[in-house]
Design a protein around this motif. Sequence first.
Motif, PDB file in Angstrom:
ATOM      1  N   ALA A  43       2.655  -8.156  -6.679  1.00  0.00           N
ATOM      2  CA  ALA A  43       2.007  -7.717  -5.450  1.00  0.00           C
ATOM      3  C   ALA A  43       1.108  -8.827  -4.920  1.00  0.00           C
ATOM      4  O   ALA A  43       0.646  -9.681  -5.669  1.00  0.00           O
ATOM      5  CB  ALA A  43       1.180  -6.468  -5.722  1.00  0.00           C
TER       6      ALA A  43
ATOM      7  N   ARG B 156      -5.785   3.941 -10.532  1.00  0.00           N
ATOM      8  CA  ARG B 156      -4.345   3.747 -10.662  1.00  0.00           C
ATOM      9  C   ARG B 156      -4.030   2.752 -11.774  1.00  0.00           C
ATOM     10  O   ARG B 156      -4.798   1.827 -11.997  1.00  0.00           O
ATOM     11  CB  ARG B 156      -3.764   3.217  -9.356  1.00  0.00           C
TER      12      ARG B 156
ATOM     13  N   VAL C 107       3.957  -2.757 -10.234  1.00  0.00           N
ATOM     14  CA  VAL C 107       4.190  -4.193 -10.134  1.00  0.00           C
ATOM     15  C   VAL C 107       3.833  -4.873 -11.447  1.00  0.00           C
ATOM     16  O   VAL C 107       3.155  -4.295 -12.280  1.00  0.00           O
ATOM     17  CB  VAL C 107       3.317  -4.832  -9.026  1.00  0.00           C
ATOM     18  N   ASP C 108       4.323  -6.081 -11.596  1.00  0.00           N
ATOM     19  CA  ASP C 108       4.079  -6.807 -12.839  1.00  0.00           C
ATOM     20  C   ASP C 108       2.850  -7.684 -12.774  1.00  0.00           C
ATOM     21  O   ASP C 108       2.424  -8.236 -13.766  1.00  0.00           O
ATOM     22  CB  ASP C 108       5.295  -7.665 -13.160  1.00  0.00           C
ATOM     23  N   GLY C 109       2.310  -7.873 -11.591  1.00  0.00           N
ATOM     24  CA  GLY C 109       1.135  -8.718 -11.472  1.00  0.00           C
ATOM     25  C   GLY C 109       0.665  -8.710 -10.045  1.00  0.00           C
ATOM     26  O   GLY C 109       1.397  -8.309  -9.144  1.00  0.00           O
ATOM     27  N   VAL C 110      -0.579  -9.150  -9.832  1.00  0.00           N
ATOM     28  CA  VAL C 110      -1.090  -9.237  -8.473  1.00  0.00           C
ATOM     29  C   VAL C 110      -1.523 -10.665  -8.217  1.00  0.00           C
ATOM     30  O   VAL C 110      -2.360 -11.206  -8.946  1.00  0.00           O
ATOM     31  CB  VAL C 110      -2.299  -8.289  -8.281  1.00  0.00           C
ATOM     32  N   ALA C 111      -0.955 -11.273  -7.207  1.00  0.00           N
ATOM     33  CA  ALA C 111      -1.297 -12.642  -6.864  1.00  0.00           C
ATOM     34  C   ALA C 111      -2.405 -12.628  -5.819  1.00  0.00           C
ATOM     35  O   ALA C 111      -2.547 -11.669  -5.076  1.00  0.00           O
ATOM     36  CB  ALA C 111      -0.080 -13.355  -6.286  1.00  0.00           C
ATOM     37  N   GLY C 112      -3.172 -13.722  -5.775  1.00  0.00           N
ATOM     38  CA  GLY C 112      -4.170 -13.812  -4.703  1.00  0.00           C
ATOM     39  C   GLY C 112      -5.591 -13.691  -5.162  1.00  0.00           C
ATOM     40  O   GLY C 112      -5.894 -13.670  -6.295  1.00  0.00           O
TER      41      GLY C 112
ATOM     42  N   THR D 258       1.243   4.404 -18.825  1.00  0.00           N
ATOM     43  CA  THR D 258       2.512   4.383 -19.547  1.00  0.00           C
ATOM     44  C   THR D 258       3.645   4.694 -18.589  1.00  0.00           C
ATOM     45  O   THR D 258       4.803   4.531 -18.914  1.00  0.00           O
ATOM     46  CB  THR D 258       2.534   5.423 -20.673  1.00  0.00           C
TER      47      THR D 258
ATOM     48  N   ASP E 152      -5.272  -1.043 -11.896  1.00  0.00           N
ATOM     49  CA  ASP E 152      -6.584  -1.317 -11.307  1.00  0.00           C
ATOM     50  C   ASP E 152      -7.469  -1.991 -12.344  1.00  0.00           C
ATOM     51  O   ASP E 152      -7.513  -1.561 -13.497  1.00  0.00           O
ATOM     52  CB  ASP E 152      -7.255  -0.013 -10.851  1.00  0.00           C
ATOM     53  N   VAL E 153      -8.162  -3.015 -11.905  1.00  0.00           N
ATOM     54  CA  VAL E 153      -8.992  -3.776 -12.840  1.00  0.00           C
ATOM     55  C   VAL E 153     -10.349  -4.084 -12.238  1.00  0.00           C
ATOM     56  O   VAL E 153     -10.452  -4.324 -11.038  1.00  0.00           O
ATOM     57  CB  VAL E 153      -8.327  -5.129 -13.181  1.00  0.00           C
TER      58      VAL E 153
ATOM     59  N   THR F 104      -2.636 -18.822  -4.560  1.00  0.00           N
ATOM     60  CA  THR F 104      -3.256 -18.408  -3.300  1.00  0.00           C
ATOM     61  C   THR F 104      -4.595 -19.081  -3.118  1.00  0.00           C
ATOM     62  O   THR F 104      -5.375 -19.181  -4.059  1.00  0.00           O
ATOM     63  CB  THR F 104      -3.483 -16.880  -3.299  1.00  0.00           C
TER      64      THR F 104
ATOM     65  N   LEU G 240     -11.801   2.987 -10.513  1.00  0.00           N
ATOM     66  CA  LEU G 240     -10.466   2.490 -10.826  1.00  0.00           C
ATOM     67  C   LEU G 240      -9.679   3.707 -11.257  1.00  0.00           C
ATOM     68  O   LEU G 240     -10.078   4.392 -12.200  1.00  0.00           O
ATOM     69  CB  LEU G 240     -10.526   1.493 -11.992  1.00  0.00           C
TER      70      LEU G 240
ATOM     71  N   ARG H  32       6.023   3.994 -15.452  1.00  0.00           N
ATOM     72  CA  ARG H  32       6.609   2.740 -15.008  1.00  0.00           C
ATOM     73  C   ARG H  32       5.634   2.044 -14.083  1.00  0.00           C
ATOM     74  O   ARG H  32       5.190   2.597 -13.112  1.00  0.00           O
ATOM     75  CB  ARG H  32       7.877   3.082 -14.239  1.00  0.00           C
ATOM     76  N   ARG H  33       5.314   0.834 -14.410  1.00  0.00           N
ATOM     77  CA  ARG H  33       4.325   0.143 -13.590  1.00  0.00           C
ATOM     78  C   ARG H  33       4.924  -0.231 -12.236  1.00  0.00           C
ATOM     79  O   ARG H  33       6.068  -0.600 -12.140  1.00  0.00           O
ATOM     80  CB  ARG H  33       3.876  -1.125 -14.302  1.00  0.00           C
TER      81      ARG H  33
ATOM     82  N   GLU I 289      -9.825  -2.005 -17.380  1.00  0.00           N
ATOM     83  CA  GLU I 289      -8.549  -1.805 -16.696  1.00  0.00           C
ATOM     84  C   GLU I 289      -7.967  -0.430 -16.975  1.00  0.00           C
ATOM     85  O   GLU I 289      -8.216   0.180 -17.995  1.00  0.00           O
ATOM     86  CB  GLU I 289      -7.543  -2.878 -17.092  1.00  0.00           C
TER      87      GLU I 289
END
Lengths: 307, 104, 185
Positions: A177, B75, B99-104, B94, B78-79, A202, B73, B96-97, B90
């Motif tokens: 994401a 969901r 997303v595998d990561g958050v960029a930015g 359990t 959420d961290v 980013t 937090l 299904r996630r 965090e």
Amino acid sequence: MKKRFLLIAAAVVMIVAALYGILLFFQNAPYAPKTSTDFAMGSVLTQTYWTNWVSGNVRKAIEELEEELLSATEAPALALEIMEASNGAFNPYLGALVKLWDVDGQKYVPTQEEIEQALEAKELDLGAYGKGAACDVALRITSYNRGYPPVQGAVVNFGGNIFTYKQKTWWQPFKIALRDPLGGPNDTMGVFTLRGTHFISTSGSYEKYFERDGVKYHHIFDPETGYPACRDPGLVSVTVITGAEGYEAGGLSTGGAIGDMVSTACFVQGYEASLELLAQYSCDALFVYENGDVRPVGRVMEYYEAR
Amino acid sequence: MKRGDILIALALLALAGLALLLRPSGAGGVYVNGEAVSGSVTINEVVIEVDGSRARVTDSPCRDKLCVHAGWLDRPGDVAVCLPQRVIVEIRGTARRQVDGVAG
Amino acid sequence: MRDKKTCRGGIHAARRPLTPAQKAAHWGILSALALALSWAESFLAPFLNLPMGVKPGLSNIAVMMACAALGLPAGLAVAAAKAVFAGLTRGLTAMLLSASGGIVSALLVGLLLKFSIQHSAFSITETGVGMLGGAAHNMAQLAVAALLMGTPGVFWAAPWLLICGAIAGAVTGTAVRLIRRHVRQ
């Protein structure tokens, strides 16, 4: 006759059930991989591996890298190359300037004189490419696996710099994401669907900033002025996606470091001026503006979907 | 293959189906520095309020208080991080996630 | 052929007692099989993303065969040996997991093979017994894993492991059945 029919029917049912089970299993495998969270280089390092031996090694390697970078007196050749290619928009020697402003510390608005002095000092700034280089280190360790079972896939999140390795499961791509610069820390604006080895970096004004007398000062400085970059007004973040072509397992890649540096350069230069740089280093990018505009560069829209 | 065998096979299949429906899923739990917590805790002087599978940082001695500003937090994924105090809160799920990561 | 009198004893009917030499041979083969399969499984395991070292049940084939060929005590012994091997090579958790899976499955298969004849109303064969043994092996492992991790979360793999164990067990059971058919002749 009837018995045989039942037998075959039962066998078919069992095989179908088994296949269905396999399908469901792989679809839900994401829960199984091991995730570890640590602190390194002053940031949070989150690693998820679909094998569990790697994370400690990567963290150690990053700590070693940090020592190496901290003790360097000259910027690495790649950094100088990008500084040149970006016409100075990326400058690894802003160490003194960064300390002067101290955006997440003292939060000081320096005078013109102090700025000039800091720029003259040409002090090396680790933060300019440290995290990106760390992702390259992660790739090196992850891909070099003598004596250990091969890593099927991995996702490393180092303070917002993402490194994906190979793939999640046989047909599942990684979903990364993108944090929404205009929202809170847990708000996202879109998802990248990626397969293979990639680095996502980013640079944004929303990450670290402070306000003084109604003016917002962020942490990405324009080497020409010594002030937070604002050549492209309204630009709040640039996300650069690089790959790892031509990379050999166990060697040192450059994709991560390049992504980190190029994203900084792009933020400083703005959209128009960055197109050439991005093409030169074969990067895709997303420029996000305050008014919600999103400008893609390269083939990013092929794997990015806005929410 | 006798009738009993087929019954067993079908019974196991049904059990598997049941296991599929009753899979542990949902909000998972709250993890602080990698360890699950079930009630409110204070780690490194960072006060964390835990309410079931939601959590928030209510107080911290750090300067920026980014961790506190993160709010609730709830969901999975959420961290809230307090770097100066070296605390990571965090929500792990359990289910299904997304997303595998958050960029930015 | 379907004379009830001579068939009393069901699955075990035609088994002649084994000589010590034959027993030793069985033991040797089964133990080697158990260890070999265990070793093979540890290569397969990282690719399967199973929680915490849970094994898919390949090596359990040896345990079930031991029950069928040499009886319940032998089956338990093979299970124990496998567990110890796992403990020595992969550590305590591996040992506990292997032990739970092996013992539960050995008990189930051993007892079922011995007593299923009396209750032949259900007319199950070794195949069915094998399926139950395989499924039980995996569920026992999950249960132990859940206890060790302190959370029932590991049961996300339950559907898959049930089916996988059942298949491995069915294969074993059918193999045993076919072998016995031959022995009977």
